[in-house]
Design a protein around this motif. Structure first.
Motif, short mmCIF file in Angstrom:
data_model
loop_
_atom_site.label_atom_id
_atom_site.label_comp_id
_atom_site.label_asym_id
_atom_site.label_seq_id
_atom_site.Cartn_x
_atom_site.Cartn_y
_atom_site.Cartn_z
N LEU A 60 98.06 35.90 64.44
CA LEU A 60 98.81 37.48 64.27
C LEU A 60 98.10 38.34 63.69
O LEU A 60 98.18 39.73 63.82
CB LEU A 60 100.00 37.16 63.50
CG LEU A 60 101.19 36.46 64.25
CD1 LEU A 60 102.09 35.72 63.13
CD2 LEU A 60 101.88 37.31 65.02
N ALA A 114 97.43 42.03 65.13
CA ALA A 114 97.89 43.21 64.27
C ALA A 114 96.63 44.30 64.17
O ALA A 114 96.70 45.62 64.27
CB ALA A 114 98.44 43.00 62.92
N VAL A 138 103.07 47.29 68.88
CA VAL A 138 102.50 46.28 67.84
C VAL A 138 103.21 46.65 66.56
O VAL A 138 103.68 45.84 65.73
CB VAL A 138 101.14 46.46 67.58
CG1 VAL A 138 100.60 47.81 67.19
CG2 VAL A 138 100.53 45.49 66.47
N PHE A 154 105.67 43.90 64.42
CA PHE A 154 105.39 43.45 63.01
C PHE A 154 106.46 44.19 61.86
O PHE A 154 106.65 43.60 60.75
CB PHE A 154 104.05 43.94 62.57
CG PHE A 154 103.13 42.87 62.86
CD1 PHE A 154 102.62 41.75 62.42
CD2 PHE A 154 102.59 43.27 64.26
CE1 PHE A 154 101.57 40.94 62.91
CE2 PHE A 154 101.58 42.22 64.93
CZ PHE A 154 101.22 41.20 64.13
N LYS A 155 107.18 45.27 62.18
CA LYS A 155 107.84 45.90 61.46
C LYS A 155 109.56 45.67 61.44
O LYS A 155 110.15 45.90 60.58
CB LYS A 155 107.79 47.23 61.23
CG LYS A 155 106.27 48.01 60.83
CD LYS A 155 106.10 47.67 59.26
CE LYS A 155 104.73 47.95 59.16
NZ LYS A 155 104.03 47.89 58.03
N MET A 205 106.80 42.40 51.35
CA MET A 205 106.35 43.66 50.73
C MET A 205 106.76 43.44 49.29
O MET A 205 105.77 43.89 48.39
CB MET A 205 107.22 44.95 50.99
CG MET A 205 106.67 45.34 52.51
SD MET A 205 105.11 45.53 52.88
CE MET A 205 104.85 44.54 53.94
N ILE A 234 94.40 41.42 58.77
CA ILE A 234 95.77 41.60 58.09
C ILE A 234 96.86 41.83 59.06
O ILE A 234 96.72 42.53 59.93
CB ILE A 234 95.50 42.66 57.09
CG1 ILE A 234 94.59 42.41 55.92
CG2 ILE A 234 97.03 42.84 56.47
CD1 ILE A 234 94.38 43.39 55.09
N PRO A 235 97.85 40.93 58.96
CA PRO A 235 99.13 40.75 60.04
C PRO A 235 99.99 42.16 59.55
O PRO A 235 101.18 42.04 59.50
CB PRO A 235 99.64 39.49 59.66
CG PRO A 235 99.43 38.93 58.43
CD PRO A 235 98.21 39.49 58.10
N ASP A 236 99.44 43.25 59.54
CA ASP A 236 100.31 44.43 59.22
C ASP A 236 99.41 45.52 60.08
O ASP A 236 98.33 45.86 59.42
CB ASP A 236 100.43 44.47 57.77
CG ASP A 236 101.43 45.97 57.53
OD1 ASP A 236 101.25 46.69 58.49
OD2 ASP A 236 102.03 45.98 56.75
N PRO A 237 99.65 46.05 61.16
CA PRO A 237 99.02 46.89 61.74
C PRO A 237 99.07 48.22 61.03
O PRO A 237 97.93 49.05 61.35
CB PRO A 237 100.01 47.05 63.15
CG PRO A 237 101.36 46.61 62.78
CD PRO A 237 101.15 45.66 61.47
N ARG A 259 94.31 48.34 59.84
CA ARG A 259 93.41 49.56 60.75
C ARG A 259 93.01 50.58 59.92
O ARG A 259 92.03 51.11 60.22
CB ARG A 259 94.42 50.02 61.81
CG ARG A 259 94.78 48.85 63.11
CD ARG A 259 95.65 49.56 63.87
NE ARG A 259 96.05 48.42 65.02
CZ ARG A 259 96.10 48.29 65.84
NH1 ARG A 259 96.13 49.44 66.72
NH2 ARG A 259 96.70 47.29 66.49
#
Ligand SMILES: Nc1ncnc2c1ncn2[C@@H]1O[C@H](COP(=O)(O)OP(=O)(O)O)[C@@H](O)[C@H]1O
Ligand SMILES: Nc1ncnc2c1ncn2[C@@H]1O[C@H](COP(=O)(O)OP(=O)(O)O)[C@@H](O)[C@H]1O
Ligand SMILES: [Mg+2]
Ligand SMILES: [Mg+2]
Lengths: 340, 361
Positions: free
Chosen positions: A214, A218, A238, A242-243, A336, B278-281, B285
Motif C-alpha cells: 500500500l 500511495a 488515491v 486512503f482518506k 493520526m 508511506i501509505p499516505d498519499p 509525496r
C-alpha cells in the motif's frame, strides 16, 4: 475515451481440481499519462488480470470473457498479428523478475538493438545509439561500458533498470509493471520508483502498477483498484482510498500495516485467510472474515457501486453509508492520533 | 591490562549486567573464497560480518535492519552457533558460548531457538506437524510420549492452530499457518531467547499482522527475549524496543526505536528512512528524500575508511575515505558510526541544498 477500458473481465483456468476463477468480473480504466495501482494480497488475481490483457495465458486451459478496449479496440478478440504489433510497441510489460524478459545468453546491447529494430526501420548503428540513450535514461552509469555485458553481470537493481529500458524501446503508451520493486531493497526500490515517475513525465506513458504494498501505491498511483479473491472490492482516486476507504477489507489492509508515521501496540488483524478460488464463498467473498458481517452479506454478492456523494469512488459492500463513513473516520483518526 | 584479568579463552572479561541476556562482542565472520579443486587455496575473504557488538536485555526485543547481504543472517547463525564465528564473543546468560563443545552447547540450545523466513523450507515436508514440533522436545528428551503429545497440542493451540491438525503435513497449511508451526517449534522447549530471521518477510500484510501480534503476545506471556531481523523498517519499528542498523557487516547505528526513527544520526539510517514508502498519499509525496546512488559494494573488497563513504551524500574527502569511524555516543544508549552525523531530522532545506543534486529526490 480512456486509453484502456477493462469491463467485466473474467479469466477461468481449467485444472485437475476444477475451474479456478482467477479473475471474476474485473472492471477499471486507465487514462492517458496516468498511473493506476492495483493492490491486493497474493493470489487475488492481479497478475492474471495483466497477463489476460496482454494475451499471455495459455489458450488451451483458459476461458476468457469480457472486454479490454485498447484505444477502442477489444484486445481479447483481436487477431494475433494485430495484437503482436500493439504488444511491445504500444503496451509494454515489466515483471518482478527481470530475467523473465531478458535473455541470459545475449548481451543486453544486442537484446536492446534487436528489440528496437523489430518495430522500427533503423540501421544497426542507429539502433545501438538509441540503446545507449535508453540505458542512460534509466540511470545505468557509464552505459557505453556496460552495453556489452550480459544480464547476470548487473546487480538486481541495475537489471531492473535494463528491463525498464527494454520496455521503453518503443515509447509505449502504457507500461504494465507487475511488482516491479518487490524483490528489491528499499533504497533500490526508491530509485526505481523515482525513475519510473521521471520516465513517465518524459515519455508521457500511462502506468499500470501491480503491488501488494500500500505504501508503493500511495507514493505513485493516481487511481487505485483494491482486489480481493479475484474481484474488485474498491476503486477510486488515491486520496479517497486512503482518506475515506469504504470497504472493510481495505480497512483491514490499512490497519494491518505497521507504519513509520504512527505507533500502535497491536495491529488490526483480519482473521482467517483468503478463500479458495475453486469454490469461493457465496455472497460477499469477504464475509467469512468480515467483522461487520450481516445476513445479507452471506446471501448476496454486493455490487461495486459509487459512494453516494463521490461518483469517482466505488466500493462493494452492503454496509450503509453512515456506518462506512463512521468506521473509516475512526480508522483514519486512530492512525493520526498515534502519529505524533 | 594486568595479568590474570583474562577469561578462560584468554580474552579480557566483559562487564555484564545482570539483566543482559545476550552480549555480542566484536563478532566477525569471514567466509573464505577458494580456488582450485584438489588443492584449495584461499584467494580472498568475504567479510560478511566484521565486528558487531551489542547487548540485549532480558524481555526486550532488539530489532536488526539492513539491506540484503549486509550480514544479518550470518550474524544470527553465529549467535546460534550454527556457524563458527571467525572471532569475537557471544555471551549468553553470562557465559561465553563461543568456544563451547557440542556437548556443552546442548543444554544451551534449548534456551535459544531460531525462527526462519521461509516457513516451508525450514519444515521437513515429509513429517507430520506433530512430529515437527515434538522433535525439539525429543531432541532434548523432555517427557514421555503422552506428555509430548499433550505438550505439542498445547503449543499448537498457543500459536493459534487447531490441535486436531496434529497429524497433517506442512503442505496442508497456508504460509501464515506454516510460520505458526515454526513458532510453535521454537517455543517447544521454553526458550529464553528467540532469534527471528525475517519471520514475516514472505507473508502478506494481513498474515504478517497476525504473526506480529502473536509474537508480541507470546513475549508478554512467556517473558521471551527477541532478536528480530527484518529488512522492513516499519515492521522492525513496530516490534522492537531498540533497533540496530547494519550496513556491509557493520553496525552503523543503534538506538531505542523512537530515537532511531525520529533523530537518526547516520546518513545511511536517514537514507533508509526516507526510502520507505508511506501509505499516505499526502505525506509521502511531499517529503524530500535522500536518494542513495549505486549499489552496496562487495564485501570481498570493501571500501577504505568508512564502508559507507562511496554512497554517502555527506562524504568528506580525506577523512571519511581514510579513517574508519568508531561508534560515537549520542546521548543515552544511542551510538552511530559517522564522522559527520546528521544534525537534525528531517534535514533542513539548507542542509538538503548542500547535498549533491543527485542525492535529493
Ligand atoms: N495458469 C494457472 N492455472 C491455474 N490457476 C492459476 C494459474 N495462474 C494463476 N492461477 C491462480 O489464480 C489465482 C490468482 O493468481 P495471480 O493473479 O497470480 O495472483 P496475484 O498476482 O494477485 O498474486 C491464484 O489462486 C493462482 O493460484
Ligand atoms: N557460506 C557463505 N560463503 C560465502 N559468502 C557467504 C556465505 N553466506 C553468506 N555469504 C555472504 O555474506 C554476506 C552476508 O550475507 P547474509 O548474512 O546472508 O546477509 P543478509 O541476511 O543480511 O541478507 C553476503 O555478501 C553473502 O553473499
Ligand atoms: Mg502476482
Ligand atoms: Mg538473510
Amino acid at each position: 475515451m480512456a486509453l484502456l477500458e477493462v469491463t467485466d473481465l473474467r479469466t477461468y483456468f481449467r485444472t485437475d481440481d476444477g475451474i479456478v476463477k482467477a479473475v471474476d468480473g474485473v472492471s477499471f480504466s486507465i487514462e492517458k499519462g496516468k498511473t493506476l495501482g492495483i493492490v491486493g494480497e497474493s493470489g487475488s488475481g492481479k497478475s492474471v488480470t495483466c497477463l489476460t490483457i496482454m494475451g499471455l495465458n495459455s489458450k488451451r486451459t483458459t476461458i476468457t470473457s469480457g472486454e479490454a478496449l485498447w484505444k477502442g479496440k477489444n484486445l481479447l478478440t483481436m487477431g494475433a498479428r494485430e495484437f503482436r504489433d500493439i504488444r511491445g510497441s504500444e503496451i509494454a510489460m515489466i515483471f518482478q523478475d527481470p530475467m523473465t524478459s531478458l535473455n541470459p545468453v545475449h548481451k543486453v546491447g544486442k537484446q536492446l538493438t534487436e528489440a528496437i529494430q523489430l518495430h522500427r526501420d533503423v540501421t544497426k548503428s542507429q539502433a545501438r545509439a538509441r540503446a545507449l540513450e535508453l540505458l542512460k535514461a534509466v540511470g545505468i552509469p557509464r552505459p557505453e561500458r556496460r552495453i556489452d555485458d550480459y544480464p547476470h553481470q548487473f546487480s538486481g537493481g541495475m537489471r531492473q533498470r535494463v528491463m525498464i529500458a527494454m520496455a521503453l524501446v518503443n515509447n509505449p503508451d502504457l507500461l504494465i509493471a507487475d511488482e516491479p520493486t518487490t524483490a528489491l531493497d528499499v533504497t533500490t526500490q526508491a530509485q526505481i520508483l523515482t525513475l519510473m515517475q521521471k520516465l513517465q513525465e518524459e515519455f508521457g506513458s500511462a502506468i499500470l502498477v501491480i503491488t501488494h504494498d500500500l505504501g508503493v501505491v500511495a507514493e505513485v498511483a493516481d487511481e487505485v483498484v483494491v482486489m480481493y479473491a479475484a474481484q474488485v472490492v474498491e476503486k477510486g482516486p488515491v486520496e479517497r482510498i486512503f482518506k475515506r476507504p469504504h470497504m472493510p477489507y481495505t480497512w483491514g489492509l490499512l490497519g494491518s500495516l505497521p507504519r513509520l508515521d504512527s505507533v500502535v501496540d497491536r495491529l488490526v488483524q483480519i482473521p482467517g485467510s483468503p478463500p479458495s478460488l475453486l469454490n469461493p464463498p457465496r455472497g460477499c467473498r469477504f464475509h467469512p472474515r468480515c467483522p461487520y458481517v450481516m445476513d445479507v452479506c452471506k446471501a448476496d454478492d454486493p455490487a461495486l457501486l459509487p459512494v453516494f456523494d463521490d461518483s469517482d469512488h466505488f466500493a462493494a459492500c452492503h454496509l450503509d453509508h453512515e456506518t462506512k463513513d463512521r468506521e473509516a473516520a475512526k480508522l483514519i483518526a486512530g492512525m493520526m492520533a498515534q502519529a505524533s | 591490562m594486568p595479568f590474570g584479568r583474562r577469561d578462560a579463552n584468554g580474552q579480557p572479561p566483559l562487564e555484564i549486567r545482570d539483566d543482559e541476556l545476550l552480549v555480542v562482542d566484536d563478532l566477525k565472520k569471514h567466509f573464505a573464497v577458494t580456488r582450485g579443486i584438489i588443492f584449495q587455496k584461499q584467494i580472498a575473504a568475504v567479510k560478511a560480518l566484521d565486528g558487531v557488538s551489542f547487548r540485549v536485555r532480558e524481555g526486550e526485543t532488539l530489532g536488526v535492519v539492513g539491506e540484503s547481504g549486509c550480514g544479518k543472517s550470518t550474524m544470527a547463525r553465529c549467535i546460534m552457533r550454527l556457524l563458527e564465528p571467525t572471532s569475537g564473543r557471544v555471551v549468553f546468560r553470562g557465559r561465553d558460548i563461543t568456544k563451547l563443545s557440542r556437548a556443552d552447547m546442548r543444554p544451551i540450545r534449548r534456551e535459544m531457538m531460531m525462527i526462519f523466513q521461509d516457513p516451508y523450507a525450514s519444515l521437513n515436508s515429509r513429517k507430520r506437524v506433530g512430529f515437527i514440533v515434538a522433535e525439539a522436545l525429543e531432541v532434548h528428551r523432555l517427557g514421555t510420549e503422552a506428555e509430548v503429545k499433550r505438550r505439542v497440542q498445547e503449543l499448537l493451540e498457543v500459536v493459534g492452530l487447531n490441535p486436531e491438525h496434529y497429524n497433517r503435513f506442512p503442505h496442508e497449511f497456508s504460509g501464515g499457518q506454516r510460520q505458526r508451526i515454526g513458532v510453535a517449534r521454537a517455543l517447544a522447549v521454553n526458550p529464553k531467547l528467540i532469534v527471528c530471521d525475517e519471520p514475516v518477510s514472505a507473508l502478506d500484510v494481513s498474515v504478517q499482522a497476525q504473526i506480529l501480534n502473536l509474537l508480541k503476545d507470546l513475549q508478554e506471556d512467556f517473558g521471551l527475549t527477541y532478536v528480530f531481523i527484518a529488512h522492513d523498517l516499519n515492521v522492525v519499528r513496530h516490534i522492537s524496543d531498540r533497533v540496530m542498523v547494519m550496513y556491509l557487516g557493520h553496525a552503523v547505528e543503534l538506538a531505542d526505536r523512537f530515537t532511531l526513527y525520529e533523530a537518526p544520526k547516520h546518513p545511511y539510517t536517514g537514507a533508509l528512512l526516507s526510502a520507505v514508502p508511506i501509505p499516505d498519499p499526502t505525506v509521502g509525496r511531499n517529503r524530500k528524500q535522500i536518494v542513495l546512488e549505486g549499489d552496496v559494494p562487495n564485501p570481498i573488497n570493501p571500501p577504505s575508511g568508512c564502508w559507507f563513504h562511496p554512497r554517502c551524500p555527506r562524504f568528506r574527502e580525506g577523512h571519511c575515505d581514510v579513517e574508519e569511524p568508531p561508534l560515537y555516543p549520542f546521548g543515552d544508549d544511542h551510538v552511530a558510526a559517522c564522522h559527520y552525523p546528521l544534525e537534525r531530522w528531517p534535514m533542513s532545506e539548507e542542509e538538503m541544498r548542500m547535498l549533491p543534486q543527485s542525492a535529493v529526490g
